[in-house]
Scaffold this active site. Structure first.
Site, mmCIF file in Angstrom:
data_model
loop_
_atom_site.group_PDB
_atom_site.id
_atom_site.type_symbol
_atom_site.label_atom_id
_atom_site.label_comp_id
_atom_site.label_asym_id
_atom_site.label_seq_id
_atom_site.Cartn_x
_atom_site.Cartn_y
_atom_site.Cartn_z
ATOM 1 N N LYS A 101 1.236 -0.809 -0.095
ATOM 2 C CA LYS A 101 0.206 0.257 -0.336
ATOM 3 C C LYS A 101 1.151 0.925 -0.110
ATOM 4 O O LYS A 101 1.779 1.288 1.168
ATOM 5 C CB LYS A 101 -0.493 0.149 1.059
ATOM 6 C CG LYS A 101 -1.988 1.024 1.455
ATOM 7 C CD LYS A 101 -2.741 0.563 2.602
ATOM 8 C CE LYS A 101 -4.147 2.000 2.732
ATOM 9 N NZ LYS A 101 -5.048 1.668 4.295
ATOM 10 N N SER B 137 -9.856 2.093 3.379
ATOM 11 C CA SER B 137 -8.319 2.515 2.872
ATOM 12 C C SER B 137 -7.733 1.723 1.543
ATOM 13 O O SER B 137 -6.344 2.352 0.867
ATOM 14 C CB SER B 137 -7.909 3.298 3.626
ATOM 15 O OG SER B 137 -7.204 2.817 4.285
ATOM 16 N N SER C 55 -9.489 -0.696 7.715
ATOM 17 C CA SER C 55 -9.320 -0.570 5.780
ATOM 18 C C SER C 55 -8.364 -1.692 5.120
ATOM 19 O O SER C 55 -8.415 -1.934 4.129
ATOM 20 C CB SER C 55 -8.278 0.298 5.983
ATOM 21 O OG SER C 55 -9.009 1.827 6.485
#
Length: 465
Positions: free
Chosen positions: A77, A154, A178
């Site tokens: 990420k 996210s 997330s």
């Protein structure tokens, strides 16, 4: 399809010589190239570096000296720092020249295990949304099951990449859901480890890093590499064996929570899928006991206010031109914090402890529970251009009532697919399994048991369209 093989399958194939890391890396790069135009999962790809790492891995395998995850592709990420890599946190408010000056512990552990970090995945501004909507990227990440919809967030790009077959391992972060929300909406396994199990930098209340994979075995392999000591995280736990242990279902005590105590009501199809999972555990010999929600509106609103203030302080400190580049939804969300007084912020912060105590107490009632079952979210995936299911910055967290508590309580929580919605284009429905604090190994074992109990799964959406 080579790019869709699991990490365990790849390691086995490397061991026998059936596949090479170079062959696999080329297949993963080709799969990403075939799907990226519609999925928008990646913000950076290092094909040259990945192939060089694959050749080095191939040499170690030939020499009989492989590392734990040698040659297995992994994505990181964007908020997982890698020295010299862009570090813009999903927002156009960060300067174009922003790069990381350190290596985050999870990135270091995966590199040391021989995994090939070949790409970085997209995320919303500052990781503060449950979608991939961002001021930085031209298009939000899309859900491979239905590209009109969000993969969740996210860890948006990570989930889209995992479900679309961009290799087997993907690293996300989670402070309120997330990892688990996108895992649930994309049919994946998403592990939020016990707080401190995976050292991370920067570290703060509720924040963890963890795996997004297509099966529990791969999540366990990845966790074993990630859960190594790193003194840069003062919240790290002592080293422990996180290998899933054999788990007898007969007599196991499971709680079933279908009402979190606040937030959006669970939709009927979601409730039916989670209830069916509970009944399957019962047939296997577990004892399932319904439990009431333990989170209150006061807890949820207090944490919301504290997070608004934390984000408002960061955003308000930006030069005006940069501040104007933040996603408007995020600006609207933080704006009320400008009027908060100290008592409001302190009360909000105190609700983290209140929620921690309530979540742990729910497992330790008169008849203690071994694990807790719930939906990951009250609804399936929603349109990609919405920041949240309600798309209302005044009510931003109504869909995280089942995930938020376990960030605050520091318990491990696992998302794993329970079933699918009806209709012409079925969507995954996520089951959340929560373990006792520090029992990551037991949680993974129960997740693996569910994979054996559940009905046959639909094929992964690896192909375009």
């Amino acid at each position: 399809m080579i790019a869709g093989l699991s990490a365990a399958e790849l390691l086995s194939a490397y061991r026998t010589g059936e596949l090479s890391p170079v062959e696999v890396m080329r297949a993963v790069l080709a799969q990403a190239e075939a799907r990226e135009a519609e999925l928008h999962a990646l913000c950076a790809v290092d094909a040259e570096g990945a192939l060089a790492a694959a050749r080095a891995s191939e040499a170690r395998w030939r020499a009989g000296q492989p590392l734990a995850l040698d040659g297995v592709p992994v994505t990181l990420k964007e908020n997982i720092a890698v020295p010299g890599a862009p570090y813009r946190l999903g927002t156009a408010a960060t300067p174009e020249t922003a790069v990381a000056g350190f290596e985050a512990p999870p990135a270091a552990r995966l590199r040391e295990a021989g995994a090939i970090a070949w790409a970085r995945t997209t995320m919303p501004d500052y990781g503060m949304l449950s979608s991939g909507l961002s001021s930085l990227y031209p298009e939000p990440a899309r859900n491979p099951w239905d590209t009109r919809l969000t993969p969740g967030g996210s860890s948006a790009g990570a989930a889209a990449a995992a479900a679309a077959g961009y290799g087997p391992l993907h690293l996300g972060t989670d402070i309120g859901g997330s990892i688990r929300l996108p895992a649930g909406w994309c049919g994946l396994v998403g592990l939020k480890p016990s707080h401190g199990r995976v050292p991370i930098k920067p570290a703060y209340a509720g924040r963890v890093a963890g795996p997004l994979t297509r099966n529990v075995a791969d999540a366990a392999l990845m966790l074993a590499a990630l859960a190594q000591p790193d003194a840069r995280d003062a919240t790290q736990l002592p080293p422990a064996d996180v290998t899933p242990r054999p788990l007898a279902l007969r007599g196991l005590r499971l709680g079933l929570m279908l009402d979190a105590g606040w937030g959006e009501a669970v939709q009927p199809e979601v409730a039916a899928a989670i209830t069916a999972a509970a009944r399957a555990f019962e047939r296997a010999g577990a004892v399932v006991e319904p439990i009431a929600g333990f989170t209150t509106r006061e807890m949820a609103d207090g944490i919301d206010r504290f997070w608004r203030m934390r984000s408002w302080l960061d955003i308000s400190a930006l030069p005006p031109a940069q501040r104007a580049r933040v996603l408007p939804y995020i600006l609207d969300w933080v704006a009320p914090a400008a009027g908060y007084d100290g008592a409001t912020v302190f009360h909000g912060y105190s609700q983290m402890q209140a929620l921690r105590e309530a979540a742990n107490a729910a497992m330790d009632g008169p008849r203690p529970l071994d694990f807790l079952l719930s939906p990951v979210s009250p609804m399936p995936a929603y349109p990609a251009h919405q920041a949240s299911p309600l798309h209302d910055p005044a009510r931003p967290f109504e869909h995280i009532a089942f995930t938020l508590p376990f960030n605050m309580s520091e318990q491990p929580a696992l998302a794993v697919n329970a079933g699918y919605t009806a209709g012409r284009q079925p969507l995954p429905i996520g089951l959340q399994i929560i373990g006792r604090r520090f029992d990551d190994a037991g949680l993974l074992a129960l997740g693996a048991a569910w994979e054996q109990l559940r009905p046959a799964q639909r094929p992964w959406p690896f192909e375009p369209g």
